[in-house]
Design a protein around this motif. Sequence first.
Motif, PDB file in Angstrom:
ATOM      1  N   PRO A 216       0.801  -1.232   0.000  1.00  0.00           N
ATOM      2  CA  PRO A 216       0.000   0.000   0.000  1.00  0.00           C
ATOM      3  C   PRO A 216       0.832   1.279   0.000  1.00  0.00           C
ATOM      4  CG  PRO A 216      -0.778  -1.545   1.670  1.00  0.00           C
ATOM      5  CD  PRO A 216       0.530  -2.054   1.188  1.00  0.00           C
ATOM      6  N   ALA A 217       2.050   1.211   0.543  1.00  0.00           N
ATOM      7  CA  ALA A 217       2.865   2.414   0.713  1.00  0.00           C
ATOM      8  C   ALA A 217       4.005   2.523  -0.285  1.00  0.00           C
ATOM      9  CB  ALA A 217       3.443   2.440   2.131  1.00  0.00           C
ATOM     10  N   LYS A 218       4.171   1.539  -1.145  1.00  0.00           N
ATOM     11  CA  LYS A 218       5.368   1.471  -1.984  1.00  0.00           C
ATOM     12  C   LYS A 218       5.572   2.725  -2.828  1.00  0.00           C
ATOM     13  CE  LYS A 218       7.793  -1.595  -5.208  1.00  0.00           C
ATOM     14  NZ  LYS A 218       8.977  -1.755  -4.360  1.00  0.00           N
ATOM     15  N   ALA A 219       4.488   3.291  -3.362  1.00  0.00           N
ATOM     16  CA  ALA A 219       4.612   4.466  -4.225  1.00  0.00           C
ATOM     17  C   ALA A 219       4.939   5.732  -3.450  1.00  0.00           C
ATOM     18  CB  ALA A 219       3.319   4.669  -5.018  1.00  0.00           C
ATOM     19  N   THR A 220       4.794   5.690  -2.133  1.00  0.00           N
ATOM     20  CA  THR A 220       4.977   6.879  -1.307  1.00  0.00           C
ATOM     21  C   THR A 220       6.323   6.903  -0.597  1.00  0.00           C
ATOM     22  OG1 THR A 220       2.596   7.062  -0.941  1.00  0.00           O
ATOM     23  CG2 THR A 220       4.000   8.163   0.650  1.00  0.00           C
ATOM     24  N   LEU A 221       6.896   5.729  -0.338  1.00  0.00           N
ATOM     25  CA  LEU A 221       8.123   5.647   0.450  1.00  0.00           C
ATOM     26  C   LEU A 221       9.364   5.887  -0.397  1.00  0.00           C
ATOM     27  CD1 LEU A 221       7.320   2.469   2.573  1.00  0.00           C
ATOM     28  CD2 LEU A 221       7.000   4.872   3.218  1.00  0.00           C
ATOM     29  N   ASP A 222      10.345   6.562   0.198  1.00  0.00           N
ATOM     30  CA  ASP A 222      11.648   6.728  -0.439  1.00  0.00           C
ATOM     31  C   ASP A 222      12.522   5.498  -0.235  1.00  0.00           C
ATOM     32  OD1 ASP A 222      11.631   9.588  -1.406  1.00  0.00           O
ATOM     33  OD2 ASP A 222      11.091   9.881   0.685  1.00  0.00           O
ATOM     34  N   ARG A 223      12.420   4.894   0.947  1.00  0.00           N
ATOM     35  CA  ARG A 223      13.212   3.703   1.240  1.00  0.00           C
ATOM     36  C   ARG A 223      12.566   2.961   2.397  1.00  0.00           C
ATOM     37  NH1 ARG A 223      16.828   5.093   5.534  1.00  0.00           N
ATOM     38  NH2 ARG A 223      16.729   7.331   5.985  1.00  0.00           N
ATOM     39  N   THR A 224      13.035   1.747   2.621  1.00  0.00           N
ATOM     40  CA  THR A 224      12.508   0.931   3.713  1.00  0.00           C
ATOM     41  C   THR A 224      13.645   0.371   4.553  1.00  0.00           C
ATOM     42  OG1 THR A 224      12.453  -1.040   2.302  1.00  0.00           O
ATOM     43  CG2 THR A 224      10.431   0.264   2.464  1.00  0.00           C
ATOM     44  N   LEU A 225      13.336   0.135   5.816  1.00  0.00           N
ATOM     45  CA  LEU A 225      14.216  -0.553   6.748  1.00  0.00           C
ATOM     46  C   LEU A 225      13.467  -1.786   7.238  1.00  0.00           C
ATOM     47  CD1 LEU A 225      15.197   2.574   8.881  1.00  0.00           C
ATOM     48  CD2 LEU A 225      16.529   1.579   7.012  1.00  0.00           C
ATOM     49  N   THR A 226      14.184  -2.865   7.444  1.00  0.00           N
ATOM     50  CA  THR A 226      13.560  -4.095   7.931  1.00  0.00           C
ATOM     51  C   THR A 226      14.032  -4.383   9.346  1.00  0.00           C
ATOM     52  OG1 THR A 226      13.430  -5.003   5.693  1.00  0.00           O
ATOM     53  CG2 THR A 226      13.206  -6.553   7.513  1.00  0.00           C
ATOM     54  N   LEU A 227      13.070  -4.554  10.237  1.00  0.00           N
ATOM     55  CA  LEU A 227      13.345  -4.812  11.649  1.00  0.00           C
ATOM     56  C   LEU A 227      13.058  -6.285  11.937  1.00  0.00           C
ATOM     57  CD1 LEU A 227      14.145  -3.136  14.205  1.00  0.00           C
ATOM     58  CD2 LEU A 227      11.699  -2.931  14.678  1.00  0.00           C
ATOM     59  N   VAL A 228      14.048  -6.983  12.461  1.00  0.00           N
ATOM     60  CA  VAL A 228      13.912  -8.406  12.785  1.00  0.00           C
ATOM     61  C   VAL A 228      14.363  -8.623  14.223  1.00  0.00           C
ATOM     62  CG1 VAL A 228      14.616 -10.758  12.214  1.00  0.00           C
ATOM     63  CG2 VAL A 228      14.339  -9.061  10.387  1.00  0.00           C
ATOM     64  N   GLU A 229      13.433  -9.065  15.064  1.00  0.00           N
ATOM     65  CA  GLU A 229      13.731  -9.347  16.469  1.00  0.00           C
ATOM     66  C   GLU A 229      14.475  -8.196  17.136  1.00  0.00           C
ATOM     67  OE1 GLU A 229      15.687 -13.121  16.656  1.00  0.00           O
ATOM     68  OE2 GLU A 229      13.855 -14.239  16.187  1.00  0.00           O
ATOM     69  N   GLY A 230      13.983  -6.982  16.882  1.00  0.00           N
ATOM     70  CA  GLY A 230      14.522  -5.815  17.567  1.00  0.00           C
ATOM     71  C   GLY A 230      15.785  -5.230  16.988  1.00  0.00           C
ATOM     72  N   ARG A 231      16.198  -5.689  15.798  1.00  0.00           N
ATOM     73  CA  ARG A 231      17.403  -5.161  15.152  1.00  0.00           C
ATOM     74  C   ARG A 231      17.096  -4.783  13.707  1.00  0.00           C
ATOM     75  NH1 ARG A 231      19.711  -9.658  17.993  1.00  0.00           N
ATOM     76  NH2 ARG A 231      21.288  -9.015  19.530  1.00  0.00           N
TER      77      ARG A 231
END
Length: 252
Positions: A216-231
């Motif tokens: 839903p947000a792909k067209a709006t975001l400049d970049r993404t970060l992935t959080l896995v188990e608090g990191r």
Amino acid sequence: MVPIVLRTACHLRPQLHPMVNGQPDRAINVIGLGKRFGARWVLRGVSLEVRRGEAVGLLGSNGSGKSTVLRILGTLLNPNAGTGAINGLDIVRDASSVRGQIGYLAHTPGLYDDLTARENLRFAADMLGLPYAAAQGSLERVGLGYAAGDRVRGFSAGMQRRLALARLILRNPRVLLLDEPYSNLDAEGVDLMNSVIGDVVRSGGAALVALHELAPAKATLDRTLTLVEGRIEAAHAERAPRERATSISETR
């Protein structure tokens, strides 16, 4: 084990975060953030930044720590380790000033069910010292003008999400902290949410958006970060800067 940073209460005027001073383009700056509940660490040294004019997605599964990051940045929780700043203001020491900068949208709307949509926003307007006309304007902006006199307990989940969004934009925030904002929204509601994010970012603000699904947000975001188990495990550019969804006024 994540080291614990002890903080003491103080009543000083707002001060620039030391890592932000001299770097005025950073709307959000987080360094080594740690949070534990009991013996369990849910955030383990999270560091991230969001620049002014940028929308960043924080991806992760349930329990990854996304909501905890936003609640800390929204001054609802204190970290056990690390530091964070919003527009140069420390999120713990300058919490009151930080609240004047942000628009925080929780996963649950937090509305008054026995009040009408108009009464919910008028209450918020009173708290912000705004005229009642601003409340009606926010309702119209999110497409709920027709339901202004209806009690919230009769609203669908999607309508409640729109009303929570109307309350958020009433504040005219400089930094958006959005926790699963697309939940329960139809296609029109998704477009509306993206337009609000785009409006804030184009005006020099910033957004950090917690998501479990990127689409839903792909067209709006400049970049993404992935959080896995608090990191933070990964970072990706989603598209070229400035290719944002059109503003609300342009989509009408």
